[in-house]
Design an enzyme around this catalytic site. Structure first.
Site: not given
Ligand SMILES: O=P(O)(O)OC[C@H]1O[C@](O)(CO)[C@@H](O)[C@@H]1O
Length: 535
Positions: A195, A201, A253-254, A339, A370, A499
């Site tokens: 965005k 990253e 973003g999410r 978030e 399990h 950050k």
């Protein structure tokens, strides 16, 4: 109002869920259906009066007007001064959605058409790489620019008939190296999904991918696509405007898988199936907007969440899809929920008087059984569980697998509720021939306290449309919880400090800064790295 919910939550703790069914019809009174999607919250300690109090809480939080404000493009993201309109991306009705006096729908639909044309061109081979038809697509993005498409790509694998799609998110060089090493640059398309187009990253991975492509491809930028709101930065990166798919800052973003960030998914499943996904989301929007709270699936799912977390004090929530293709749903929901609602300050800047949103985690069943279900059944903490399961799978020749999958899912919620008493455990041990102290000791280990709450969501089959409904359901659930808590679910200031500090630590690690401003522990860790790496 909160004290009333807390009081009710405390009073409900010892209420026997199984006994609550004796009144009759609880399974229908405490479940609701939208289309063919069933939400059953009967295996909880909530009674009619609790539900009424929770609905009152929702009403008192002005939920209906906040919801209408969101859909009508008001700036409900008040800390960033933005509207919140991911719902416009799936507004296939094309009814006008106004932001600052202008209808955003023509722009949304124009971008959707451009995405469809491009996806078709890639899928059909009209758009080629230097070596011919695109065989592989690499989506480089992180957080919302990764988790949505990855989750949906896994979920909709039966519809994936386009080029192979790979997702690279981590700044760890292992991620991009292991992905690119297997690919031919001449037939690879790289999608840079960000965005802001500034995320460290993503930009680091994108530069690495560009260098990789430039080793063999004459015009590497021609095989790059950008999905971003930042036109100037995509141009600086060298991506031509006709391969930039933009969106507006009113898409968080999410919440962005529905628009350009979903391009990799669209290329994989084709535009028609992508529209089915949008249409599922749009259907859930219509339901959320028009249905009375007690029959409104996102509202009731949120109220169950509030009940368990702020009411009863259960801090975590396990999301347990008995659907292998939803294996990334828990990770996706971790970002969506944590978030959005992991905040301790209310919209007006005051301290939140209650707990923030829950810790969300999970794994697909039956695998989790399990691994960590031991704690869910016998641990000292209560973990409200959310089960998701389809009536039918995608493998008709393996129908017996699906039968066992469903049986396991339903058995878990039954076991959590029923438990196993000491008497029952003693009988089992007696039948095994144990007596005396040893019987008693062994029996105690086999007791299940039971009375542990869970909800179950059942749908006919995981299709693009169904996935759209599920994702939109969770989005609105998060919104409702946020409104009731009085927080802004649409900013994420909590990710910034880390950050900033990473930026200041990079030169310290490189030996270009002395790190005098760092604490002794951090300096010692830096020294360790410097002493143990091979340079
Ligand atoms: O799409 P972008 O701008 O690269 O951001 C990626 C992610 O980073 C975050 O801002 C958090 O760091 C998320 O909210 C977002 O989804």
């Amino acid at each position: 109002m909160w004290s009333e919910i807390e009081k009710r939550g405390a009073a409900a703790a010892d209420r026997d869920i199984a006994k609550m069914f004796e009144k009759g019809n609880r399974e229908s009174d405490f479940s609701l259906q939208f289309e063919d999607f069933l939400f059953d919250y009967s295996k909880t300690q909530m009674d009619e009066d609790d539900r009424a109090a929770l609905i009152e809480l929702a009403e008192a939080s002005d939920l209906a007007s906040r919801r209408d404000a969101m859909f009508s493009g008001e700036e409900i993201n008040e800390t960033e001064g933005r509207a919140v309109l991911h719902t416009a991306l799936r507004n296939l009705s094309a009814d006008p959605v106004m932001v600052d006096g202008a209808d955003v729908m023509p722009g949304v639909l124009d971008t959707l058409t451009r995405m469809e044309d491009f996806a078709n061109a890639v899928r059909s081979g009209t758009f080629t790489g230097a070596g011919g038809q695109i065989t592989d697509v690499v989506n480089i993005g992180i957080g919302g620019s990764d988790l949505g498409p990855v989750m949906a790509h896994h979920a909709l694998s039966p519809w994936c008939d386009g080029p192979r799609v790979h997702y690279v998110s981590n700044i760890d060089g292992a991620h991009i190296r292991e992905t690119l090493d297997r690919l031919d640059p001449a037939t690879t398309l790289v999608i840079v999904a960000s965005k802001t187009f500034t995320t460290i990253e993503t930009m680091t991975n994108a530069e690495t991918a560009k260098r990789w492509m430039a080793e063999t491809v004459k015009d590497p930028a021609a095989q790059f696509v950008a999905l971003s709101t930042a036109d100037d930065l995509t141009a600086d990166f060298g991506i031509a405007p006709d391969r930039v798919f933009g969106f507006e800052d009113w898409v968080g973003g999410r919440y962005s898988v529905w628009g350009p960030i979903g391009l990799s998914l669209m290329i994989a499943i084709g535009p028609d199936h992508f529209r089915d996904f949008l249409s599922g989301g749009h259907m859930m929007d219509a339901h959320f907007r028009a249905t009375p709270f007690d029959q409104n699936m996102p509202v009731m799912l949120a109220l169950v969440g509030i009940w368990h977390n702020q009411g009863m004090g259960h801090a975590t929530r396990a999301v347990l899809p008995y659907d292998q293709r939803l294996l990334r749903l828990p990770a996706y929901l971790q970002q969506l929920e944590m978030e959005s609602n992991g905040k301790s300050v209310a919209m007006d800047g005051s301290e939140l008087g209650v707990e923030s949103g829950p810790i969300v985690w999970g794994e697909p069943g039956t695998n989790g059984q399990h691994a960590f279900y031991q704690l869910i059944h016998q641990g000292t903490r209560i973990v409200p569980c959310e089960f998701l399961v389809a009536a039918e799978g995608h493998e008709p020749d393996l129908a017996h697998h699906h039968e066992l999958l469903v049986a396991n899912c339903l058995a878990q919620s039954e076991a959590l509720m029923r438990g196993r008493s000491l008497e029952e455990a003693r009988e089992i041990m007696e039948a095994k021939g144990l007596t005396g102290d040893e019987l008693e000791r062994q029996a105690r280990h086999r007791v299940f306290p039971g009375n542990r709450p869970s909800v179950t969501m059942i749908y006919p089959k995981l299709t693009p449309n169904m996935l759209g409904q599920i994702v939109a359901l969770y989005e609105h659930r998060v919104f409702v919880e946020g409104v009731i808590l009085g927080i802004n679910s649409f900013d994420q200031w909590g990710v910034e400090l880390g950050k900033e500090l990473a930026k200041s630590l990079a030169p310290v690690l490189a030996g270009d800064a002395d790190g005098a401003d760092k604490d002794p522990s951090t300096r010692a860790l830096v020294a360790y790295v410097q002493a143990h790496r091979g340079n």
